[in-house]
Design an enzyme around this catalytic site. Sequence first.
Site, short mmCIF file in Angstrom:
data_model
loop_
_atom_site.label_atom_id
_atom_site.label_comp_id
_atom_site.label_asym_id
_atom_site.label_seq_id
_atom_site.Cartn_x
_atom_site.Cartn_y
_atom_site.Cartn_z
N CYS A 107 0.75 -1.24 -0.16
CA CYS A 107 -0.04 -0.03 -0.15
C CYS A 107 0.82 1.28 0.04
CB CYS A 107 -1.05 -0.10 1.46
SG CYS A 107 -2.31 1.52 1.13
N LEU A 108 0.79 2.19 0.94
CA LEU A 108 1.69 3.48 0.92
C LEU A 108 2.99 3.21 1.08
CD1 LEU A 108 -0.72 5.69 3.23
CD2 LEU A 108 -0.66 5.49 0.68
#
Length: 563
Positions: free
Chosen positions: A295-296
């Site tokens: 993800c991030l």
Amino acid sequence: MAMAGIARLTGGVSPATLALSAMDWWIHLAVAPGKQLQLAEKAHRKLIRWIDYAARCAREGEPCPAIEPLPQDHRFDDPAWSQMPYGAISQMFLLTQQWWHAATTGVPGVSRHHEDIVSFMARQMLDVLAPSNFIASNPILQQRLIETGGRCLADGWQYFIEDFERQARGEPPVGAERFPVGEKVAVTPGKVIYRNDLIELIQYAPTTAEVRPEPVLIVPAWIMKYYILDLSPENSLVRWLTGQGFTVFMISWRNPDAEDRNTDMADYLRMGPLAALDAVCDITGADAVHAAGYCLGGTLLSIAAAELAHRDDRRLCTVTLFAAQTDLSEPGELGLFIDEAQVNLLGGATWSQGYLDSSQMGGAFQILRSNDLVWSRVLKTYLMGEREEMTDLMAWNSDGTRLPHAMHSEYLQRLYLDDELAKGRFEVDGHIVTLAAVRQPLFVVGTERDHVAPWRSVHRIHLLSDAEITFVLTSGGHNAGIVSEPGHNGRHYRQYCRPAGEPPIPPDDWEVRAAIHEGSWWPAWGDWLANFSGAPVPPLPLGNAKQGYAAICDAPGTYVKQR
């Protein structure tokens, strides 16, 4: 201060954005007689279809429906919804829902962003008014009331009060206490062997007689706790990796508070993956490392890889990205909450308190899937009196972290609004870094039902790098698609490798070329890592006191337990 006050009143949603979107849509619809005639015709046709359906119900009992729900809409799956009068009610709702979609899309002159917002808000209002949400129009709920003698409503009210009190006190949901960190989840043996003001670095104990010489460094998202990748022993990606003969290191992010308001993207890059990479190489003596980001954390890892390429630092052997976006020009419905007005409002809110709280982010994610995450829960828990059993993944999902003001504002402005990384304008320490400079083989995973990082957005990395890219599209959503251990029923994935130097592959063409496989994608990733690894060697002890990396404490460490 004014923006902070407005944000508190509106739950972080910009009223200016909503008002501008509604005005843009209404004004252009008002001066589009062709669209108005089209909508009038659609309304007439749908009324005729509904009348025909009602008449066939009177003759045949349970005829073929006038309209089928969307594949992801399971509100009317029960056969009771096909009986009168509930069939007529549900069919009218579905036809009305389809008409509103036509009314809020395709209006000439409306900006794409405003159209998406108006269409989204119309869906939210329809979700509120769905017949499944009301006792008078829901046959399953009526049957439940009869079976329990109304007890289900009393139980539901008790559950509502309990959940409201827990939320007011900032406590996790009911059942989350069954999965304490370090006891039921995040239990893979290891040691914290490095710590700075932002991360703890965990080295996990080897479980095989020999290990690959290239360790695996995992960079999780800092928006949630790292142990999504180390849940219960049976579905822990970390435990599975160690069982495949890899030495695994994991970053555990500190939960920032108001004192960290000025921590920015540069700090997360320097004190996160770059500091962890230095520690991993010092501890193991490895010349090359497999790096993976979720993800991030995957977005940050891609920036780190670009920065290392700028330095001509070749310590990364491969780069793996799990549901991570590098081009945010098409971020999906999450982009509805990101425009100049919204960023200005959120900037005021985070400036006021010094951070963005996880509950503020969680609300936005739930709204994106209101059918599944909001109204189905209201119906099942508060009206039918059936509380869903807590799972390790659900418990993790309620264990969020905060985002510092500076980093959050910079992330939204530079990566979401300006899309600097994809456009080749992202600066690190005064110089531009680009993914075009990354030459390492890439293993990129997207998930079919991802509402946070839609797989077509993740797939756009093909436009940014001409390195070899093995792209995998797996069943499931943003979390469940990644936590897809071998043996998990109903799992499948697609996989195709674009060789280095070849032109980008459009998503539709990629789907045609990609082979379909049953089961978990984890073994495919393990084989891919092994192909870029050296011959197995004896495992090393945890930490390296001679290099200044003595074990600090047992995994999962202290940062993951911060509230």
